[in-house]
Design a protein around this motif. Structure first.
Motif, short mmCIF file in Angstrom:
data_model
loop_
_atom_site.label_atom_id
_atom_site.label_comp_id
_atom_site.label_asym_id
_atom_site.label_seq_id
_atom_site.Cartn_x
_atom_site.Cartn_y
_atom_site.Cartn_z
N GLN A 1 14.68 53.36 30.82
CA GLN A 1 15.08 54.63 31.41
C GLN A 1 14.84 55.75 30.40
O GLN A 1 14.84 55.53 29.19
N HIS A 2 14.66 56.95 30.93
CA HIS A 2 14.43 58.12 30.10
C HIS A 2 15.63 59.06 30.25
O HIS A 2 16.01 59.41 31.36
N TYR A 3 16.21 59.45 29.12
CA TYR A 3 17.41 60.28 29.13
C TYR A 3 17.17 61.54 28.32
O TYR A 3 16.51 61.51 27.28
N ILE A 4 17.75 62.63 28.79
CA ILE A 4 17.77 63.86 28.00
C ILE A 4 19.18 64.00 27.43
O ILE A 4 20.17 63.81 28.14
N VAL A 5 19.24 64.28 26.14
CA VAL A 5 20.52 64.41 25.45
C VAL A 5 20.55 65.77 24.79
O VAL A 5 19.69 66.07 23.95
N SER B 1 17.86 69.41 21.37
CA SER B 1 17.93 68.31 22.33
C SER B 1 16.83 67.29 22.06
O SER B 1 15.88 67.55 21.33
N ILE B 2 16.98 66.12 22.69
CA ILE B 2 15.96 65.07 22.62
C ILE B 2 15.75 64.46 23.99
O ILE B 2 16.62 64.54 24.87
N ILE B 3 14.60 63.85 24.16
CA ILE B 3 14.33 62.97 25.29
C ILE B 3 14.15 61.60 24.69
O ILE B 3 13.32 61.40 23.80
N THR B 4 14.93 60.64 25.14
CA THR B 4 14.91 59.31 24.55
C THR B 4 14.60 58.26 25.60
O THR B 4 15.03 58.37 26.75
N HIS B 5 13.85 57.26 25.19
CA HIS B 5 13.52 56.12 26.04
C HIS B 5 14.41 54.97 25.60
O HIS B 5 14.33 54.53 24.44
N ILE B 6 15.26 54.51 26.49
CA ILE B 6 16.22 53.46 26.17
C ILE B 6 16.04 52.30 27.14
O ILE B 6 15.99 52.50 28.35
N TYR B 7 15.92 51.09 26.59
CA TYR B 7 15.86 49.90 27.44
C TYR B 7 17.30 49.44 27.68
O TYR B 7 17.99 49.02 26.76
#
Length: 155
Positions: free
Chosen positions: A32-36, A19-25
């Protein structure tokens, strides 16, 4: 609640094994911060979350929630030149680091999102003049962040 939006990947951190935690504008919600989950599997989806990828997203968005989840994601626009040109790639990496350190707002800012989206597209399509692109980008970004330089000619 599900919301379709556009997004620009700013930064990605690996979380556990797959998995990753990604910071997406995002266009609608700001940074926002998302876990994928299941990104690093046999059919790796990590290519979607490289720095400055332009994505179409369907997100689960709930106010006052820390990490959010993505329902669906796909490329909004694939770069044709940035991944293969070393100068453009280094400029893009520098831009990604600057955005990661400077953008902190979690609210909609359509002007900033449009500027980022158009600038990254222009960098990819640019054939000449990339030497001064980073300086131009930083000056324009400073205006969007609220502290741009003022020019007043001497009289």
């Amino acid at each position: 609640m599900l919301h379709p939006t556009k997004g620009i990947v700013i930064h990605t951190i690996r979380y556990r094994e797959s998995s990753i935690i990604t910071h997406i504008y995002t266009e609608q919600f700001g940074l926002q911060h998302y876990i994928v989950n299941s990104v690093f599997t046999k059919k790796s989806k990590a290519v979607y979350f490289q720095a400055l990828c332009l994505l179409d997203l369907v997100v689960y968005h709930k106010e006052n929630q820390g990490l959010k989840r993505l329902k669906d994601y796909r490329f909004q626009r694939m770069y044709t030149d940035i991944p293969f040109d070393m100068v453009k790639r280094s400029i893009a990496q520098c831009i990604a680091e600057i955005l990661y350190k400077s953008i902190r707002e979690e609210e909609e800012n359509a002007g900033l999102f449009e500027f980022l989206f158009d600038s990254l597209t222009a960098l990819d399509l640019m054939e000449e003049g990339t030497a001064n692109f980073l300086i131009w980008f930083l000056i324009q970004l400073s205006y969007h962040l609220g502290f741009g330089p003022q020019y007043s000619p001497k009289q």
